[in-house]
Each structure stands twice: as C-alpha cells, then as structure tokens.
Design a protein around this motif. Structure first.
Motif, PDB file in Angstrom:
ATOM      1  N   LEU A   7       0.934  -1.216  -0.132  1.00  0.00           N
ATOM      2  CA  LEU A   7       0.075  -0.076   0.146  1.00  0.00           C
ATOM      3  C   LEU A   7       0.898   1.363   0.142  1.00  0.00           C
ATOM      4  CD1 LEU A   7      -2.647  -1.162   2.373  1.00  0.00           C
ATOM      5  CD2 LEU A   7      -2.925  -1.016   0.117  1.00  0.00           C
ATOM      6  N   ASP A   8       1.906   1.303   0.788  1.00  0.00           N
ATOM      7  CA  ASP A   8       3.073   2.481   0.553  1.00  0.00           C
ATOM      8  C   ASP A   8       3.468   2.792  -0.988  1.00  0.00           C
ATOM      9  OD1 ASP A   8       4.527   4.343   2.266  1.00  0.00           O
ATOM     10  OD2 ASP A   8       6.184   2.942   1.244  1.00  0.00           O
ATOM     11  N   ARG A   9       3.648   1.551  -1.368  1.00  0.00           N
ATOM     12  CA  ARG A   9       4.052   1.625  -2.803  1.00  0.00           C
ATOM     13  C   ARG A   9       3.343   2.311  -3.790  1.00  0.00           C
ATOM     14  NH1 ARG A   9       5.955   2.032  -7.531  1.00  0.00           N
ATOM     15  NH2 ARG A   9       6.827   0.511  -8.745  1.00  0.00           N
ATOM     16  N   LEU A  10       1.828   2.135  -3.352  1.00  0.00           N
ATOM     17  CA  LEU A  10       0.807   2.608  -4.017  1.00  0.00           C
ATOM     18  C   LEU A  10       0.547   4.098  -3.630  1.00  0.00           C
ATOM     19  CD1 LEU A  10      -1.640  -0.131  -4.410  1.00  0.00           C
ATOM     20  CD2 LEU A  10       0.288   0.216  -5.884  1.00  0.00           C
ATOM     21  N   VAL A  12      -1.292   4.707  -0.730  1.00  0.00           N
ATOM     22  CA  VAL A  12      -2.595   4.378  -0.090  1.00  0.00           C
ATOM     23  C   VAL A  12      -2.506   4.003   1.380  1.00  0.00           C
ATOM     24  CG1 VAL A  12      -4.606   3.108  -0.485  1.00  0.00           C
ATOM     25  CG2 VAL A  12      -3.471   4.108  -2.562  1.00  0.00           C
ATOM     26  N   ALA A  13      -3.336   4.771   2.304  1.00  0.00           N
ATOM     27  CA  ALA A  13      -3.687   4.022   3.423  1.00  0.00           C
ATOM     28  C   ALA A  13      -4.248   2.817   3.501  1.00  0.00           C
ATOM     29  CB  ALA A  13      -4.318   5.474   4.677  1.00  0.00           C
ATOM     30  N   ARG A  14      -4.062   1.901   4.490  1.00  0.00           N
ATOM     31  CA  ARG A  14      -4.724   0.645   4.791  1.00  0.00           C
ATOM     32  C   ARG A  14      -6.491   1.027   4.632  1.00  0.00           C
ATOM     33  NH1 ARG A  14      -4.356  -4.810   6.531  1.00  0.00           N
ATOM     34  NH2 ARG A  14      -2.016  -4.437   6.518  1.00  0.00           N
ATOM     35  N   PRO A  15      -7.186   0.659   3.690  1.00  0.00           N
ATOM     36  CA  PRO A  15      -8.582   0.866   3.634  1.00  0.00           C
ATOM     37  C   PRO A  15      -9.409   0.352   4.879  1.00  0.00           C
ATOM     38  CG  PRO A  15      -8.029  -0.849   2.165  1.00  0.00           C
ATOM     39  CD  PRO A  15      -6.601  -0.318   2.657  1.00  0.00           C
ATOM     40  N   ALA A  16     -10.473   0.834   5.298  1.00  0.00           N
ATOM     41  CA  ALA A  16     -11.386   0.458   6.295  1.00  0.00           C
ATOM     42  C   ALA A  16     -12.440  -0.320   5.833  1.00  0.00           C
ATOM     43  CB  ALA A  16     -12.125   1.862   6.722  1.00  0.00           C
ATOM     44  N   ALA A  17     -12.682  -0.513   4.418  1.00  0.00           N
ATOM     45  CA  ALA A  17     -13.548  -1.318   3.659  1.00  0.00           C
ATOM     46  C   ALA A  17     -13.276  -1.869   2.263  1.00  0.00           C
ATOM     47  CB  ALA A  17     -14.880  -0.790   3.842  1.00  0.00           C
ATOM     48  N   ALA A  18     -13.689  -3.148   2.150  1.00  0.00           N
ATOM     49  CA  ALA A  18     -13.315  -3.802   1.126  1.00  0.00           C
ATOM     50  C   ALA A  18     -14.721  -3.424   0.140  1.00  0.00           C
ATOM     51  CB  ALA A  18     -13.094  -5.198   0.996  1.00  0.00           C
ATOM     52  N   HIS A  25     -10.335   3.388  -6.079  1.00  0.00           N
ATOM     53  CA  HIS A  25      -9.039   4.139  -5.511  1.00  0.00           C
ATOM     54  C   HIS A  25      -7.809   3.542  -5.877  1.00  0.00           C
ATOM     55  CE1 HIS A  25      -6.695   7.223  -3.849  1.00  0.00           C
ATOM     56  NE2 HIS A  25      -6.655   6.629  -2.797  1.00  0.00           N
ATOM     57  N   LEU A  26      -7.676   2.154  -5.332  1.00  0.00           N
ATOM     58  CA  LEU A  26      -6.708   1.109  -5.612  1.00  0.00           C
ATOM     59  C   LEU A  26      -6.287   0.953  -6.980  1.00  0.00           C
ATOM     60  CD1 LEU A  26      -7.644  -1.532  -2.866  1.00  0.00           C
ATOM     61  CD2 LEU A  26      -5.826   0.055  -2.803  1.00  0.00           C
ATOM     62  N   GLN A  27      -7.314   0.791  -7.885  1.00  0.00           N
ATOM     63  CA  GLN A  27      -7.037   0.418  -9.190  1.00  0.00           C
ATOM     64  C   GLN A  27      -6.245   1.805  -9.833  1.00  0.00           C
ATOM     65  OE1 GLN A  27      -9.874  -1.387 -11.887  1.00  0.00           O
ATOM     66  NE2 GLN A  27      -9.098  -0.542 -13.432  1.00  0.00           N
ATOM     67  N   GLU A  28      -6.784   3.049  -9.564  1.00  0.00           N
ATOM     68  CA  GLU A  28      -6.278   4.116 -10.204  1.00  0.00           C
ATOM     69  C   GLU A  28      -4.835   4.248  -9.497  1.00  0.00           C
ATOM     70  OE1 GLU A  28      -4.950   8.307 -10.260  1.00  0.00           O
ATOM     71  OE2 GLU A  28      -5.876   7.446  -8.454  1.00  0.00           O
ATOM     72  N   ARG A  29      -4.501   4.170  -8.324  1.00  0.00           N
ATOM     73  CA  ARG A  29      -3.366   4.424  -7.827  1.00  0.00           C
ATOM     74  C   ARG A  29      -2.353   3.405  -8.316  1.00  0.00           C
ATOM     75  NH1 ARG A  29      -1.447   8.601  -7.113  1.00  0.00           N
ATOM     76  NH2 ARG A  29       0.083   7.663  -5.768  1.00  0.00           N
ATOM     77  N   HIS A  30      -2.904   2.159  -8.634  1.00  0.00           N
ATOM     78  CA  HIS A  30      -1.662   1.261  -9.109  1.00  0.00           C
ATOM     79  C   HIS A  30      -1.314   1.520 -10.507  1.00  0.00           C
ATOM     80  CE1 HIS A  30      -0.075  -2.762  -9.804  1.00  0.00           C
ATOM     81  NE2 HIS A  30      -0.681  -3.156  -8.580  1.00  0.00           N
ATOM     82  N   LEU A  31      -2.327   1.965 -11.261  1.00  0.00           N
ATOM     83  CA  LEU A  31      -2.072   2.512 -12.422  1.00  0.00           C
ATOM     84  C   LEU A  31      -1.095   3.535 -12.829  1.00  0.00           C
ATOM     85  CD1 LEU A  31      -5.496   1.971 -14.086  1.00  0.00           C
ATOM     86  CD2 LEU A  31      -3.255   0.749 -14.905  1.00  0.00           C
ATOM     87  N   SER A 126      -8.814   0.806 -18.946  1.00  0.00           N
ATOM     88  CA  SER A 126      -9.861   1.820 -17.966  1.00  0.00           C
ATOM     89  C   SER A 126      -8.831   2.175 -16.608  1.00  0.00           C
ATOM     90  CB  SER A 126     -10.883   1.005 -17.552  1.00  0.00           C
ATOM     91  OG  SER A 126     -10.680  -0.141 -16.975  1.00  0.00           O
ATOM     92  N   ARG A 127      -9.221   3.272 -16.447  1.00  0.00           N
ATOM     93  CA  ARG A 127      -8.795   3.739 -15.117  1.00  0.00           C
ATOM     94  C   ARG A 127      -9.327   3.010 -13.631  1.00  0.00           C
ATOM     95  NH1 ARG A 127      -5.491   8.923 -15.741  1.00  0.00           N
ATOM     96  NH2 ARG A 127      -4.993   8.847 -17.635  1.00  0.00           N
ATOM     97  N   TYR A 128     -10.898   2.574 -14.283  1.00  0.00           N
ATOM     98  CA  TYR A 128     -11.466   2.231 -12.835  1.00  0.00           C
ATOM     99  C   TYR A 128     -12.161   0.904 -13.364  1.00  0.00           C
ATOM    100  CZ  TYR A 128     -10.973   7.371 -11.690  1.00  0.00           C
ATOM    101  OH  TYR A 128     -10.359   8.260 -11.201  1.00  0.00           O
ATOM    102  N   PRO A 129     -12.609   0.231 -12.260  1.00  0.00           N
ATOM    103  CA  PRO A 129     -13.158  -0.955 -12.581  1.00  0.00           C
ATOM    104  C   PRO A 129     -14.451  -0.871 -13.600  1.00  0.00           C
ATOM    105  CG  PRO A 129     -12.879  -0.798 -10.194  1.00  0.00           C
ATOM    106  CD  PRO A 129     -12.680   0.405 -11.028  1.00  0.00           C
ATOM    107  N   LEU A 130     -14.652  -2.133 -14.384  1.00  0.00           N
ATOM    108  CA  LEU A 130     -15.733  -1.961 -15.306  1.00  0.00           C
ATOM    109  C   LEU A 130     -16.687  -3.000 -14.672  1.00  0.00           C
ATOM    110  CD1 LEU A 130     -13.740  -2.013 -18.652  1.00  0.00           C
ATOM    111  CD2 LEU A 130     -14.790  -0.092 -17.578  1.00  0.00           C
TER     112      LEU A 130
END
Length: 269
Positions: A7-10, A12-18, A25-31, A126-130
């Motif tokens: 998550l630090d690589r991305l 991103v803070a550890r998310p509260a919910a899946a 947000h995770l997909q956009e940051r990973h890309l 895509s930047r975001y899930p489809l």
C-alpha cells in the motif's frame, strides 16, 4: 505478503472497507504508480510468476511488469484486503479483429454485489473497474468501454468501439499462465521480445519510454523526443517511472547479454 509495504508503494492508506469506492481508488493508484513495462525481457532477467518473486520486484525493487505480473500480484493484494478476486485468462484481439491464443492476457474479476473487471496490466485501459455484467457503454477517463457477450460464455471488451480482448468467465490460478508468460518473454514472435516499453497514465494523458524515445500525451496532444545519451534515458526512467537502473535494457533484436547499440556517455549529466 507485507500489505502495508504494498500500500505504501501505491501511496494508499490501509482501507477501512473492501468496497467499490476503495477498489476504484486502488486501481487508479496502481496504474499511476506501477508502470506497465517489459524491461526484464530486455535485461536478461527471468520472469517468475510466484507471489514472493513478484512482491520483491514490484514492491521492494519498485519496478513494474506486464499483465501476468501486475495483475497476478494485485489480485493477491485484493484478497489480502478482503476482496473476492480471481484471475481470468483473455485472448487479445489482433489488428484484423481475430482473437489471439488462449491465456494471452491475465485480468482480474472482483465480485462484490456483482462482478467487476479490474485490469492494471494492459497498458492503455480503464482507470476504474468495469461492470462485467453491464450492457451499456461505460465511460472512463481513458475512453468508452463496452462489454459484450461472446461465444462460450466469454466476454468481449471494446474500447471506443475497437475490440481489446475476449475474457474467460472461469477463474484460473496464476500457475496456469506460466507457459504463456515464458513464450511471451522468449519467443521471437512475441510482441514483448520485439518491443521495449515502459508506460503509465498521468492526470492529463500518458507517458511512455520506448528505448530512447520519450512520448508524452497531454490533453490529446502527442509529443515525442529522442533522448541523446544513456544518462538521459536512465534519468527518464527514474523521474517518470521511479525506476533506477544500473544498466539499460538492450534494444529488441540484440542479445541482452551483449552491449546495446547506444554509446556510453562521455560525461556525467
């Protein structure tokens, strides 16, 4: 897996919910932070599809990878965070509209209240899930996507009306992709052995480094410059992609075990 390090690589803070918002947000940051690249093939490095090896490469060494690597490790992260995430094989369409071989690509399906297609390993996508079950066009910052039913229960994914790949519905383990990953990284017929690329989206477009060519697209305007020295190329890898290289990848068509065509720098820049 060291989830916090990933998550630090991305950034991103550890998310509260899946949930879907977090997945977006995770997909956009990973890309944005982990480039799509095939440098290992041209550096003489083995492509190892094992979670610990992928974690070392992508997280610890802050490299990127191609589809099997990026989506393979990202799917593992999503599962660690509580998502139902599985890998799925896809056939990439040729320019003539015919699908390529099975397992030509690996993508992710995440099941929430419905299935979502997640892909951080296809270059421009895509930047975001489809929405996998969607029948209407789905707008995205990188284009308009349409997912259509295909033979045998598969799904055809189109970007701006052009077929991208045909996705299998059934999940597969990462190990199923090992033979095709080997072919992609060794065959002279593979697109990856015949090209050299490192690319990621930006807030205004995309930046790509292909050999000594730096290509930036900003608001639809494409600008290409040729980098004159090895030092300039190494600097571009570091500045644009966060990748530090002791040596440059060898241009396609040459052995990665022999010196490349570029001449060494005569001065430090």
């Amino acid at each position: 897996m060291d989830v916090d390090a990933y998550l630090d690589r991305l950034g991103v803070a550890r998310p509260a919910a899946a949930d879907l918002a977090t997945l977006r947000h995770l997909q956009e940051r990973h890309l944005a932070t982990v480039p799509f690249e095939n440098l290992s093939i041209h550096l003489g490095e083995h492509v190892v599809l094992a979670e610990d090896a992928l974690f070392d490469k992508i997280v610890r060494r802050r490299r990127g990878g191609f589809c099997y690597e990026l989506n393979g490790l990202f799917a593992a992260l999503l599962r660690e965070l509580g998502y139902r995430a599985s890998l799925h094989a896809a056939q990439v369409f040729h320019a003539d509209g015919t699908p390529g071989p099975p397992l030509d690509h690996a993508a992710i399906v995440v099941t929430l209240d419905e299935p979502w297609l997640v892909d951080v390993g296809f270059g421009r996508f895509s930047r975001y899930p489809l929405r996998l079950s969607g029948v209407d066009a789905q707008p995205d910052p990188d284009g308009e996507f349409l997912l259509l039913d295909a033979p045998h229960g598969d799904v055809d994914v189109l970007l701006d009306g052009k077929p991208q790949y045909r996705l299998e519905r059934r999940p597969r383990p990462l190990s199923d992709f090992v033979p095709m990953a080997w072919w992609q990284s060794t065959s002279p017929e593979s697109h990856f052995t015949r090209s050299l690329t490192c690319s990621r989206p930006t807030s205004q477009g995309r930046v790509t480094l292909s050999g000594d060519k730096l290509i930036e697209t900003v608001d639809g305007v494409r600008n290409e410059v040729v980098l004159p020295t090895e030092a300039a190329i190494r600097t571009a890898y570091r500045v644009y992609f966060g990748i530090s290289l002791n040596r440059l990848p060898t241009p396609p068509g040459e052995s990665p075990l022999t010196p490349g065509a570029l001449q060494p720098d005569t001065a430090v820049q």
